[in-house]
Design a protein around this motif. Structure first.
Motif, PDB file in Angstrom:
ATOM      1  N   ALA A 111       0.835  -1.204   0.000  1.00 13.23           N
ATOM      2  CA  ALA A 111       0.000   0.000   0.000  1.00 13.23           C
ATOM      3  C   ALA A 111       0.868   1.251   0.000  1.00 13.23           C
ATOM      4  O   ALA A 111       0.581   2.223  -0.709  1.00 13.23           O
ATOM      5  N   VAL A 112       1.939   1.238   0.788  1.00  9.82           N
ATOM      6  CA  VAL A 112       2.858   2.382   0.833  1.00  9.82           C
ATOM      7  C   VAL A 112       3.497   2.585  -0.540  1.00  9.82           C
ATOM      8  O   VAL A 112       3.674   3.728  -0.995  1.00  9.82           O
ATOM      9  N   ALA A 113       3.824   1.506  -1.231  1.00 11.76           N
ATOM     10  CA  ALA A 113       4.397   1.613  -2.582  1.00 11.76           C
ATOM     11  C   ALA A 113       3.416   2.319  -3.517  1.00 11.76           C
ATOM     12  O   ALA A 113       3.821   3.152  -4.341  1.00 11.76           O
ATOM     13  N   LYS A 114       2.116   2.024  -3.389  1.00  5.12           N
ATOM     14  CA  LYS A 114       1.102   2.709  -4.207  1.00  5.12           C
ATOM     15  C   LYS A 114       1.077   4.199  -3.884  1.00  5.12           C
ATOM     16  O   LYS A 114       0.934   5.038  -4.781  1.00  5.12           O
ATOM     17  N   LEU A 115       1.204   4.519  -2.594  1.00  3.21           N
ATOM     18  CA  LEU A 115       1.230   5.929  -2.192  1.00  3.21           C
ATOM     19  C   LEU A 115       2.473   6.604  -2.760  1.00  3.21           C
ATOM     20  O   LEU A 115       2.410   7.752  -3.220  1.00  3.21           O
ATOM     21  N   ASP A 116       3.602   5.893  -2.742  1.00  5.99           N
ATOM     22  CA  ASP A 116       4.855   6.433  -3.287  1.00  5.99           C
ATOM     23  C   ASP A 116       4.749   6.678  -4.792  1.00  5.99           C
ATOM     24  O   ASP A 116       5.422   7.556  -5.336  1.00  5.99           O
ATOM     25  N   GLU A 117       3.883   5.889  -5.450  1.00  8.32           N
ATOM     26  CA  GLU A 117       3.680   6.039  -6.897  1.00  8.32           C
ATOM     27  C   GLU A 117       2.680   7.137  -7.222  1.00  8.32           C
ATOM     28  O   GLU A 117       2.359   7.368  -8.384  1.00  8.32           O
ATOM     29  N   GLY A 118       2.133   7.788  -6.187  1.00 12.38           N
ATOM     30  CA  GLY A 118       1.241   8.919  -6.431  1.00 12.38           C
ATOM     31  C   GLY A 118      -0.210   8.724  -6.032  1.00 12.38           C
ATOM     32  O   GLY A 118      -1.008   9.663  -6.143  1.00 12.38           O
ATOM     33  N   ALA A 119      -0.593   7.545  -5.602  1.00  8.91           N
ATOM     34  CA  ALA A 119      -1.974   7.345  -5.179  1.00  8.91           C
ATOM     35  C   ALA A 119      -2.259   8.191  -3.938  1.00  8.91           C
ATOM     36  O   ALA A 119      -1.384   8.381  -3.091  1.00  8.91           O
ATOM     37  N   SER A 120      -3.479   8.695  -3.822  1.00 14.47           N
ATOM     38  CA  SER A 120      -3.829   9.513  -2.651  1.00 14.47           C
ATOM     39  C   SER A 120      -4.154   8.647  -1.437  1.00 14.47           C
ATOM     40  O   SER A 120      -4.039   9.097  -0.298  1.00 14.47           O
ATOM     41  N   GLN A 121      -4.559   7.408  -1.704  1.00 18.08           N
ATOM     42  CA  GLN A 121      -4.848   6.451  -0.631  1.00 18.08           C
ATOM     43  C   GLN A 121      -4.768   5.040  -1.181  1.00 18.08           C
ATOM     44  O   GLN A 121      -4.799   4.837  -2.387  1.00 18.08           O
ATOM     45  N   ALA A 122      -4.660   4.084  -0.270  1.00 18.11           N
ATOM     46  CA  ALA A 122      -4.600   2.678  -0.673  1.00 18.11           C
ATOM     47  C   ALA A 122      -5.476   1.871   0.269  1.00 18.11           C
ATOM     48  O   ALA A 122      -5.373   2.005   1.488  1.00 18.11           O
ATOM     49  N   SER A 123      -6.347   1.050  -0.302  1.00 13.56           N
ATOM     50  CA  SER A 123      -7.254   0.213   0.490  1.00 13.56           C
ATOM     51  C   SER A 123      -6.695  -1.186   0.634  1.00 13.56           C
ATOM     52  O   SER A 123      -6.150  -1.744  -0.327  1.00 13.56           O
ATOM     53  N   LEU A 124      -6.863  -1.745   1.809  1.00 13.28           N
ATOM     54  CA  LEU A 124      -6.486  -3.129   2.065  1.00 13.28           C
ATOM     55  C   LEU A 124      -7.743  -3.984   2.030  1.00 13.28           C
ATOM     56  O   LEU A 124      -8.853  -3.475   2.172  1.00 13.28           O
ATOM     57  N   PRO A 125      -7.590  -5.290   1.880  1.00  9.42           N
ATOM     58  CA  PRO A 125      -8.769  -6.173   1.867  1.00  9.42           C
ATOM     59  C   PRO A 125      -9.466  -6.187   3.236  1.00  9.42           C
ATOM     60  O   PRO A 125      -8.891  -5.779   4.249  1.00  9.42           O
ATOM     61  N   SER A 126     -10.665  -6.674   3.258  1.00 11.99           N
ATOM     62  CA  SER A 126     -11.414  -6.837   4.510  1.00 11.99           C
ATOM     63  C   SER A 126     -10.655  -7.767   5.429  1.00 11.99           C
ATOM     64  O   SER A 126      -9.996  -8.707   4.970  1.00 11.99           O
TER      65      SER A 126
END
Length: 162
Positions: A111-126
């Motif tokens: 998820a942090v990698a997605k944020l580092d790539e520019g995503a504003s947030q990252a969701s994890l599974p339930s």
């Protein structure tokens, strides 16, 4: 000794009794499955904590995350039936909790990698409330923010930067 879900936190003595009842139930299950295991009881963070260690392939089957979760729920129900009190005990089988923590840390890393790539947030599974608590702790350690969204089995964690 009835402690309802809305009452004050259980005492250490009540949690130790809960652990004893849980251990008796788990020992019966291990006997039925013909698995030799050692049980360790503890009280951690206001919860009874029961750990099962054993050798052999039987414990490997019991230590998968879904199986541990199911066994934990069955054990909680058995404790509640015997004590009349809601149980929040934690069951660890063959180090499954440490293994799951490492898996959750890897999910946070992704998820942090997605944020580092520019995503504003990252969701994890339930995941369960216990697992979400671990995720929130890991996220806070890494200086990020996390919140839980959804209801019931759909409840999940969203991670974002501060």
């Amino acid at each position: 000794m009835s402690v309802s879900q809305d009452a004050t936190e259980p005492t250490v003595d009540e949690l130790e009794h809960e652990g004893d009842v849980a251990a008796d139930f788990i020992e019966e299950l291990l006997d039925i499955a013909d698995i030799d295991g050692d049980l360790t009881l503890d009280v951690r963070q206001g919860r009874a904590y029961v750990s099962v260690e054993a050798e052999g392939s039987g414990i490997a089957v019991l230590s998968t995350p879904d199986t541990v979760q199911a066994l934990q729920e069955l054990t909680r129900l058995a404790v509640q039936s015997k004590t009349g009190s809601f149980s929040r005990l934690i069951l660890d089988v063959g180090g499954s909790r440490d293994t799951r923590r490492r898996q959750l840390e890897q999910l946070v890393d992704a998820a942090v990698a997605k944020l580092d790539e520019g995503a504003s947030q990252a969701s994890l599974p339930s995941m369960s409330s216990y697992e979400r608590k671990i995720v929130h702790d890991v996220v806070a350690e890494r200086g990020l923010i996390s919140e839980s969204y959804g209801e019931g089995h759909d409840r999940h964690t969203v991670i974002r930067r501060r």
